[in-house]
Design a protein around this motif. Structure first.
Motif, PDB file in Angstrom:
ATOM      1  N   PRO A 147       0.835  -1.207   0.000  1.00 44.25           N
ATOM      2  CA  PRO A 147       0.000   0.000   0.000  1.00 44.25           C
ATOM      3  C   PRO A 147       0.867   1.253   0.000  1.00 44.25           C
ATOM      4  CG  PRO A 147      -0.863  -1.604   1.561  1.00 44.25           C
ATOM      5  CD  PRO A 147       0.455  -2.149   1.091  1.00 44.25           C
ATOM      6  N   GLY A 148       0.513   2.217  -0.831  1.00 45.05           N
ATOM      7  CA  GLY A 148       1.253   3.468  -0.913  1.00 45.05           C
ATOM      8  C   GLY A 148       2.353   3.471  -1.955  1.00 45.05           C
ATOM      9  N   ASP A 149       2.668   2.322  -2.536  1.00 46.40           N
ATOM     10  CA  ASP A 149       3.728   2.245  -3.541  1.00 46.40           C
ATOM     11  C   ASP A 149       3.314   2.906  -4.848  1.00 46.40           C
ATOM     12  OD1 ASP A 149       5.735   0.982  -2.138  1.00 46.40           O
ATOM     13  OD2 ASP A 149       5.185  -1.033  -2.774  1.00 46.40           O
ATOM     14  N   THR A 150       4.290   3.408  -5.578  1.00 47.01           N
ATOM     15  CA  THR A 150       4.116   3.825  -6.960  1.00 47.01           C
ATOM     16  C   THR A 150       5.235   3.188  -7.762  1.00 47.01           C
ATOM     17  OG1 THR A 150       5.541   5.786  -6.836  1.00 47.01           O
ATOM     18  CG2 THR A 150       3.238   6.063  -6.173  1.00 47.01           C
ATOM     19  N   LEU A 151       5.043   3.099  -9.062  1.00 39.88           N
ATOM     20  CA  LEU A 151       6.076   2.504  -9.896  1.00 39.88           C
ATOM     21  C   LEU A 151       7.354   3.338  -9.835  1.00 39.88           C
ATOM     22  CD1 LEU A 151       6.385   0.055 -11.773  1.00 39.88           C
ATOM     23  CD2 LEU A 151       5.950   1.586 -13.693  1.00 39.88           C
ATOM     24  N   TYR A 152       7.199   4.647  -9.710  1.00 40.57           N
ATOM     25  CA  TYR A 152       8.359   5.534  -9.643  1.00 40.57           C
ATOM     26  C   TYR A 152       9.161   5.299  -8.363  1.00 40.57           C
ATOM     27  CZ  TYR A 152       5.135   7.596 -12.968  1.00 40.57           C
ATOM     28  OH  TYR A 152       4.251   7.765 -13.997  1.00 40.57           O
TER      29      TYR A 152
ATOM     30  N   GLY B 161      16.868   1.081  -7.870  1.00 36.43           N
ATOM     31  CA  GLY B 161      17.904   1.604  -8.745  1.00 36.43           C
ATOM     32  C   GLY B 161      17.654   1.361 -10.221  1.00 36.43           C
ATOM     33  N   GLN B 162      16.372   1.411 -10.629  1.00 37.68           N
ATOM     34  CA  GLN B 162      16.024   1.159 -12.023  1.00 37.68           C
ATOM     35  C   GLN B 162      15.221   2.317 -12.598  1.00 37.68           C
ATOM     36  OE1 GLN B 162      17.323  -1.277 -13.522  1.00 37.68           O
ATOM     37  NE2 GLN B 162      17.766  -2.855 -11.983  1.00 37.68           N
ATOM     38  N   ASN B 163      15.112   2.349 -13.908  1.00 38.03           N
ATOM     39  CA  ASN B 163      14.244   3.304 -14.582  1.00 38.03           C
ATOM     40  C   ASN B 163      12.828   2.745 -14.588  1.00 38.03           C
ATOM     41  OD1 ASN B 163      12.782   4.423 -17.036  1.00 38.03           O
ATOM     42  ND2 ASN B 163      14.613   5.699 -17.046  1.00 38.03           N
ATOM     43  N   TYR B 164      11.851   3.585 -14.262  1.00 42.39           N
ATOM     44  CA  TYR B 164      10.481   3.085 -14.176  1.00 42.39           C
ATOM     45  C   TYR B 164       9.994   2.569 -15.523  1.00 42.39           C
ATOM     46  CZ  TYR B 164       8.340   7.099 -16.531  1.00 42.39           C
ATOM     47  OH  TYR B 164       7.965   8.050 -17.467  1.00 42.39           O
ATOM     48  N   ARG B 165      10.510   3.108 -16.615  1.00 46.00           N
ATOM     49  CA  ARG B 165      10.108   2.628 -17.934  1.00 46.00           C
ATOM     50  C   ARG B 165      10.583   1.189 -18.151  1.00 46.00           C
ATOM     51  NH1 ARG B 165       8.389   6.860 -21.267  1.00 46.00           N
ATOM     52  NH2 ARG B 165       8.946   8.950 -20.536  1.00 46.00           N
ATOM     53  N   ASP B 166      11.793   0.891 -17.656  1.00 51.25           N
ATOM     54  CA  ASP B 166      12.308  -0.469 -17.789  1.00 51.25           C
ATOM     55  C   ASP B 166      11.443  -1.457 -17.008  1.00 51.25           C
ATOM     56  OD1 ASP B 166      14.404   0.325 -19.411  1.00 51.25           O
ATOM     57  OD2 ASP B 166      15.779   0.626 -17.740  1.00 51.25           O
TER      58      ASP B 166
ATOM     59  N   LEU C 176       3.538  -3.553 -18.536  1.00 55.88           N
ATOM     60  CA  LEU C 176       2.615  -2.535 -18.047  1.00 55.88           C
ATOM     61  C   LEU C 176       2.516  -1.413 -19.078  1.00 55.88           C
ATOM     62  CD1 LEU C 176       3.839  -2.192 -14.336  1.00 55.88           C
ATOM     63  CD2 LEU C 176       1.883  -3.495 -15.172  1.00 55.88           C
ATOM     64  N   THR C 177       1.341  -1.238 -19.678  1.00 55.88           N
ATOM     65  CA  THR C 177       1.160  -0.151 -20.628  1.00 55.88           C
ATOM     66  C   THR C 177       0.869   1.167 -19.920  1.00 55.88           C
ATOM     67  OG1 THR C 177      -1.186  -0.727 -20.846  1.00 55.88           O
ATOM     68  CG2 THR C 177       0.346  -1.690 -22.447  1.00 55.88           C
ATOM     69  N   ASN C 178       0.427   1.099 -18.662  1.00 52.13           N
ATOM     70  CA  ASN C 178       0.155   2.290 -17.864  1.00 52.13           C
ATOM     71  C   ASN C 178       0.962   2.190 -16.576  1.00 52.13           C
ATOM     72  OD1 ASN C 178      -0.791   4.422 -16.366  1.00 52.13           O
ATOM     73  ND2 ASN C 178      -2.950   3.861 -16.490  1.00 52.13           N
ATOM     74  N   PRO C 179       1.973   3.056 -16.374  1.00 54.44           N
ATOM     75  CA  PRO C 179       2.812   2.944 -15.174  1.00 54.44           C
ATOM     76  C   PRO C 179       2.056   3.193 -13.884  1.00 54.44           C
ATOM     77  CG  PRO C 179       3.271   4.989 -16.345  1.00 54.44           C
ATOM     78  CD  PRO C 179       2.376   4.184 -17.237  1.00 54.44           C
ATOM     79  N   ASN C 180       0.845   3.769 -13.976  1.00 54.71           N
ATOM     80  CA  ASN C 180       0.053   4.014 -12.766  1.00 54.71           C
ATOM     81  C   ASN C 180      -0.782   2.806 -12.355  1.00 54.71           C
ATOM     82  OD1 ASN C 180       0.990   6.643 -12.691  1.00 54.71           O
ATOM     83  ND2 ASN C 180      -0.715   7.437 -13.881  1.00 54.71           N
TER      84      ASN C 180
ATOM     85  N   PRO D 290       1.780  12.098 -22.267  1.00 54.00           N
ATOM     86  CA  PRO D 290       0.705  11.108 -22.322  1.00 54.00           C
ATOM     87  C   PRO D 290       1.151   9.816 -21.695  1.00 54.00           C
ATOM     88  CG  PRO D 290       1.750  11.352 -24.468  1.00 54.00           C
ATOM     89  CD  PRO D 290       2.345  12.396 -23.570  1.00 54.00           C
ATOM     90  N   PRO D 291       0.225   8.828 -21.554  1.00 53.73           N
ATOM     91  CA  PRO D 291       0.604   7.550 -20.937  1.00 53.73           C
ATOM     92  C   PRO D 291       1.801   6.916 -21.626  1.00 53.73           C
ATOM     93  CG  PRO D 291      -1.771   7.695 -21.175  1.00 53.73           C
ATOM     94  CD  PRO D 291      -1.185   8.879 -21.893  1.00 53.73           C
ATOM     95  N   LEU D 292       2.437   6.016 -20.905  1.00 53.95           N
ATOM     96  CA  LEU D 292       3.677   5.406 -21.361  1.00 53.95           C
ATOM     97  C   LEU D 292       3.537   4.756 -22.717  1.00 53.95           C
ATOM     98  CD1 LEU D 292       6.590   4.587 -20.641  1.00 53.95           C
ATOM     99  CD2 LEU D 292       5.646   2.537 -19.605  1.00 53.95           C
TER     100      LEU D 292
END
Length: 299
Positions: free
Chosen positions: A71-76, A83-88, A95-99, A156-158
């Motif tokens: 709970p409370g986590d975000t992909l970012y 230590g990673q890029n959220y896009r990776d 995941l087509t939507n990082p949210n 826009p979305p990822l």
């Protein structure tokens, strides 16, 4: 046989038989109801049994190279902590939507095939609808707005805004593991020191618009405002084990994938996400926050 006895058998027999039939039907109905309504769970754990697999998937420990959403986590934030890029991470988990992440979801946070990252575990989202339904009554994960880039515009979305080819190549380029020499990212009074708990870095005072400098050579892992509490944030990866973070900026002057040099101006100091102008500076070694003062020369 008397007439009374014969009448009793004739009249009483059907009544008793009818009552018995009704009772039998009721018993069978009750048994069927119990059988249909009871969950079928194999808790034996013996040969041929898997146990409560749904519970294991939702609450079991995450394997090496994976992370269980809380709970409370975000992909970012998950990306920063690992230590990673959220896009990776979004790409590794389809995941087509990082949210759209859910409490209890198992995410791959290490590249497929990397040491400690087994390839036999599925990491597809728990729900394809994107609705964040927390299992077992847990609170849903916090959903932040999409990150804001250096220009201040909301992308826009990822899925419709993939990183450019140059950034993709830059992010995938291997980095060294040698020692990194860091310098102060800003000059000013120390407002708060590292304590490993509430404050995971140091806060440096200053005035709005003052330059924020890269503490060392590296590559920009993240530039945006997707992490609640950090405001406009830049994360620089210096090698495979060390990264630095620069929070609460007024303006971001670099973007994801940019190569930076030590002492390069990367942002302007501000108060985004906080109550006063300051730079919150973090150093993370193997994803764990460490005291930045142990890496910086005396002022």
């Amino acid at each position: 046989m008397s007439t009374l006895t014969r009448n009793s058998r004739t009249k009483g027999g059907p009544r008793l038989h009818g009552v018995a039939c009704v009772l039998a039907v009721a018993v069978l109905t009750a048994c069927a109801s119990r059988m249909d309504g009871a969950p079928v769970v194999d808790r034996s754990g013996g040969a041929g049994g898997t146990g409560d697999l749904a519970t294991q998937q939702a609450t079991g420990p995450a394997p090496a190279g994976f992370y269980r959403v809380k709970p409370g986590d975000t992909l970012y934030r998950i990306a920063l902590e690992n230590g990673q890029n959220y896009r990776d991470i979004a790409g590794w988990n389809n995941l087509t939507n990082p949210n759209a992440i859910e409490v209890g979801q198992l995410l791959r946070v290490a590249p497929p095939g990397a040491a400690g990252a087994p390839g036999g575990v599925t990491t597809t989202p728990l729900a394809s609808s994107g609705v964040q339904s927390a299992p077992l009554g847990a609170a849903p994960a916090y959903v932040p707005p999409p990150p804001v880039g250096a220009t201040g515009s909301t992308p826009p979305p990822l899925a419709s805004n993939p990183p450019d080819a140059g950034a993709a190549v830059a992010n995938s380029a291997p980095m060294g593991t040698g020692p990194v020499t860091l310098s102060w990212p800003a000059r000013g009074p120390i407002l708060a020191r590292f304590d490993g708990g509430k404050n995971k870095g140091v806060d440096i005072g200053g005035t709005a618009g003052e330059p924020v400098l890269a503490a060392g050579e590296g590559r920009v892992l993240y530039a945006g405002s997707g992490l609640r509490g950090y405001g406009n944030l830049i994360i620089i990866k210096h090698n495979d084990t060390l990264l630095t973070a620069y929070a609460h900026n007024q303006t971001l002057l670099v973007k994801e994938g940019d190569a930076v040099t030590r002492g390069q101006k990367i942002a302007e100091m501000g108060s985004s996400g906080t109550d006063r102008v300051k730079l919150h500076f973090e150093v993370r070694k193997q994803t764990k926050p460490v005291d930045p003062l142990s890496y910086l020369p005396p002022q």
